[in-house]
Design an enzyme around this catalytic site. Structure first.
Site, mmCIF file in Angstrom:
data_model
loop_
_atom_site.group_PDB
_atom_site.id
_atom_site.type_symbol
_atom_site.label_atom_id
_atom_site.label_comp_id
_atom_site.label_asym_id
_atom_site.label_seq_id
_atom_site.Cartn_x
_atom_site.Cartn_y
_atom_site.Cartn_z
ATOM 1 N N GLU A 1 -4.792 -7.203 1.723
ATOM 2 C CA GLU A 1 -3.604 -7.917 2.214
ATOM 3 C C GLU A 1 -3.599 -9.384 1.798
ATOM 4 O O GLU A 1 -2.550 -9.936 1.468
ATOM 5 C CB GLU A 1 -3.514 -7.812 3.745
ATOM 6 C CG GLU A 1 -3.210 -6.415 4.277
ATOM 7 C CD GLU A 1 -4.464 -5.568 4.460
ATOM 8 O OE1 GLU A 1 -5.559 -6.026 4.079
ATOM 9 O OE2 GLU A 1 -4.364 -4.440 4.998
ATOM 10 N N GLU B 1 0.842 -1.187 0.000
ATOM 11 C CA GLU B 1 0.000 0.000 0.000
ATOM 12 C C GLU B 1 0.884 1.246 0.000
ATOM 13 O O GLU B 1 1.779 1.366 0.843
ATOM 14 C CB GLU B 1 -0.915 -0.014 1.231
ATOM 15 C CG GLU B 1 -1.932 -1.140 1.172
ATOM 16 C CD GLU B 1 -2.524 -1.458 2.539
ATOM 17 O OE1 GLU B 1 -2.621 -0.550 3.387
ATOM 18 O OE2 GLU B 1 -2.875 -2.640 2.750
ATOM 19 N N HIS C 1 -2.492 -1.896 15.922
ATOM 20 C CA HIS C 1 -1.347 -1.405 15.154
ATOM 21 C C HIS C 1 -0.090 -1.318 16.014
ATOM 22 O O HIS C 1 0.813 -0.544 15.725
ATOM 23 C CB HIS C 1 -1.626 -0.011 14.562
ATOM 24 C CG HIS C 1 -2.676 -0.003 13.497
ATOM 25 N ND1 HIS C 1 -4.006 -0.222 13.767
ATOM 26 C CD2 HIS C 1 -2.597 0.195 12.156
ATOM 27 C CE1 HIS C 1 -4.701 -0.150 12.642
ATOM 28 N NE2 HIS C 1 -3.875 0.104 11.656
ATOM 29 N N ASP D 1 0.628 -6.327 12.462
ATOM 30 C CA ASP D 1 -0.761 -6.676 12.794
ATOM 31 C C ASP D 1 -1.520 -7.158 11.559
ATOM 32 O O ASP D 1 -2.458 -7.943 11.657
ATOM 33 C CB ASP D 1 -1.484 -5.459 13.370
ATOM 34 C CG ASP D 1 -0.671 -4.736 14.421
ATOM 35 O OD1 ASP D 1 -1.029 -4.826 15.610
ATOM 36 O OD2 ASP D 1 0.336 -4.081 14.061
#
Lengths: 319, 325
Positions: free
Chosen positions: A59, A29, A128, A84
């Site tokens: 993902e 990304e 995160h 994560d």
């Protein structure tokens, strides 16, 4: 301090790989925009959008596409942004990348490099900020590296892109923009490395905790041997066992909850293989068994600090 | 048009069918889990017509027909399913992960949508090597329940990748929906939402399936981006969740020339339907019978060879976890 930051070290190795190996493709990304943490800054200008590929927030499919690229003879490098997000990509990592070589009878290879960051300290909240080292390290077929310095990050990126197997690199959140080197820099990323010699205690640590262990040892004045585990899977226990033959005491530091963690793996291996050499029980200093809290005060309490480490060192040396 | 030549579709169809029939008959020897492709062979036979050297293929846990139709070594396939050490996979793959690198099948995922996103990368890698190569990506209707299929359709179009998606759909439509688990009216409609155009075909008819796959593959090879084929097959009665059973008996090509009184043989079976097409085009029934005898003998010989293969030594299970220490 001069020299590159950890992110710059990793970028240097990635740039070199893109220059020298036409098979390398970067996926992730915003990678064409430089990446969320600057890892891929300016790479698209030099290497083009075909090789520095922006992806949607998919993902699972992106990791699958990377597995396909690897099977097809390319060298994919996936920037997974936060460790994560391994959860969203885990089917392709755990069920495919890790097992394809084995299931093929050793004929198919998945040379897949995954770069990601982990760890608390920047108020990003529970989804995160965790580390999933133990989770990743538990899957046979995956290699896991945790570089603790700019030079180690460069070595890890180069090694991962040269390797025939899937390699996940977890860089410590709080080290991304650090220029702090380690005395053992320059060696292989595939070995746990001796960072400092000492006689009273062995400390085995990963990432930022290597630096904190050096700081705590320096403050206390004790003679502490510090090992940077670096390669978390397959776990490199030998240098720790070797060190314990000299110090007879072991403290293991890790930024994740103890159950099923890398710290527990090290601790169990030393307890099994070096029990009669020990002068005290192995001690683990790990995160509490909770998600990472977001509030600054709570997150600071959650994280291991120099004082926690210095205290554990003292207690163990005094035992 | 697909020519009325028995070697074109019927031979791969029979290779696949006879393989699975013998496997079901030998079920006790497998000592584990397996799936068969009976009823879904049209897409495999169509693949055998349109695959070229340099193309890649991803298939599923129902992979036997794809490998058999493409001409994979049936003795190696039997040996692998029976847990023996004959082919490159050395008994570590089993029925659900059969692969054959020689045919462009580098790995077979048994996760329902596992191969779909991998097809993107294989296509991306292949397209840079040979301009008109494609990746054929097979998956079942159930894969639409998993996110990566939707992510992959989107990505394939976004990156204009040369992927021919083939959904082998043996689920029954109901209440105006594609099936009991989908809200959309059809699976093709879902692909179209992601910008991937395609066709739906009656996959009980191998020739129609091969023609549709040919049309779509032509566009993909020409650089037109991905295409999607919804291959609507009938559910074979013996395809249960885990262990298949021989619900319809050994296929008899003579059933193509007489009414049988059941829907499977009279309408649904792609093998018998291809026999009917060939007979209608003037091929003699004796020609079909003799082809079947030749294929059946070869498949039986392959089973015998697979059975005779040794089992892998125990230490072989510890090797090849990683490629370099």
């Amino acid at each position: 301090m001069n020299g590159p930051t950890l992110i710059e070290g990793a970028r240097g190795a990635l740039t070199h790989a893109l220059e020298s190996d036409p098979r390398v493709v970067v996926l992730g990304e915003d990678v064409a925009a430089g990446g969320p943490f600057g890892l891929t800054k300016d790479l698209v200008t030099t290497f083009g959008a075909e090789r520095v590929r922006n992806t949607p927030i998919s993902e699972g499919a992106v990791m699958g596409a990377a597995v396909g690229l690897a099977l097809g003879g390319r060298r994919p490098f996936v920037d997974l942004m936060f460790v994560d997000f391994v959860t969203a990509a885990s089917d392709q990592l755990f069920n495919h990348a890790a097992k394809i070589h084995y299931m093929s009878g050793g004929h198919a290879a998945v040379p897949l490099a995954v770069w990601t960051i982990g760890g608390a300290g920047t108020r990003w909240g529970a989804q995160h900020s965790q580390r999933l080292d133990g989770w990743l390290a538990q899957v046979p077929g995956l290699k896991v590296l945790a570089p603790a310095s700019p030079a180690a990050a460069a070595a890890a990126v180069q090694a991962a892109l040269d390797d025939p197997d899937p390699v996940v690199m977890i860089a410590d959140r709080s080290l991304l923009y650090s220029r702090a080197g380690l005395p053992a820099d320059g060696g292989s990323p595939w070995k746990a490395r001796l960072v400092q010699r000492g006689t009273e205690l062995t400390v085995a640590a990963t990432g930022r905790l290597v630096h904190l262990a050096l700081e705590a040892a320096g403050t206390s004045g004790a003679s502490v041997e510090v090992i940077d585990l670096q390669r978390l899977a397959p776990l490199d226990v030998e240098p720790v066992l070797d060190s314990v033959t000299r110090t007879a005491k072991l403290l293991v530091l890790h930024d994740e909850a103890a159950s099923g963690s890398v710290a527990t793996g090290i601790s169990a291996a030393v307890a099994e293989q070096a029990f009669w050499l020990l002068d005290a029980p192995v001690r683990r200093l790990t995160s509490p068994p909770t998600p990472v809290p977001a509030a600054a005060t709570l997150e600071d309490d959650y994280m291991l600090g120099v004082d926690d480490i210095a205290l554990a060192m003292k207690e163990l040396i005094d035992t | 048009m697909i020519a009325a030549e028995p070697g074109l579709l019927l031979e791969p169809l029979l290779r696949a069918r006879r393989f699975d029939e013998l496997l079901v008959a030998s079920a006790r020897e497998i000592r584990g889990h397996y799936h068969v492709s009976i009823g879904l062979e049209s897409t495999a036979a169509a693949l055998a017509v349109h695959r070229r050297a340099g193309d890649m293929v991803t298939t599923t846990y129902r992979n036997h027909a794809h490998l058999a139709a493409l001409g994979s070594d049936l003795a190696v396939m039997f040996a692998e399913v029976l847990g023996r050490d004959l082919g490159p996979q050395r008994g570590r793959a089993g029925s659900t992960h059969l692969a054959d690198p020689e045919l462009g099948i580098l790995h077979t995922s048994a996760m329902v949508s596992g191969g779909v996103s991998q097809a993107l990368g294989l296509a991306y890698a292949g397209a840079r090597r040979e301009a008109d190569s494609v990746c054929f990506c097979f998956f079942g209707d159930g894969a639409f329940g998993e996110g990566p299929v939707h992510e992959s359709l989107n990505l394939a179009r976004l990156w204009e990748l040369p992927v021919v998606f083939v959904c082998e759909n043996n689920a029954a439509p109901e209440h105006g929906r594609a099936n009991a688990y989908q809200s959309a009216a059809s699976l093709l409609a879902i692909a179209e939402v992601h910008g991937v155009a395609g066709e739906a075909v009656d996959a009980r008819q191998p020739a129609a399936t091969a023609e549709a796959l040919g049309r779509l593959t032509y566009f993909v090879r020409a650089g037109g981006g991905p295409r999607f084929l919804e291959a609507r097959a009938a559910q074979w009665e013996g395809s249960t969740t885990f262990f298949p059973h021989d619900a319809t008996g050994r296929t008899d090509v003579h059933d193509a020339v007489r009414p049988c009184g059941d829907s499977w043989r009279d309408h649904d079976d792609p093998v018998l339907n291809e026999c009917r097409r060939l007979l209608g085009a003037g091929v003699a029934v004796e020609t079909l019978v003799s082809l079947d005898e030749r294929v059946s003998a070869a498949v039986e010989e392959a089973l015998a060879a697979g059975r005779q293969a040794p089992v892998a030594p125990p230490e072989a299970a510890l090797r090849d976890v990683i490629g370099s220490p």
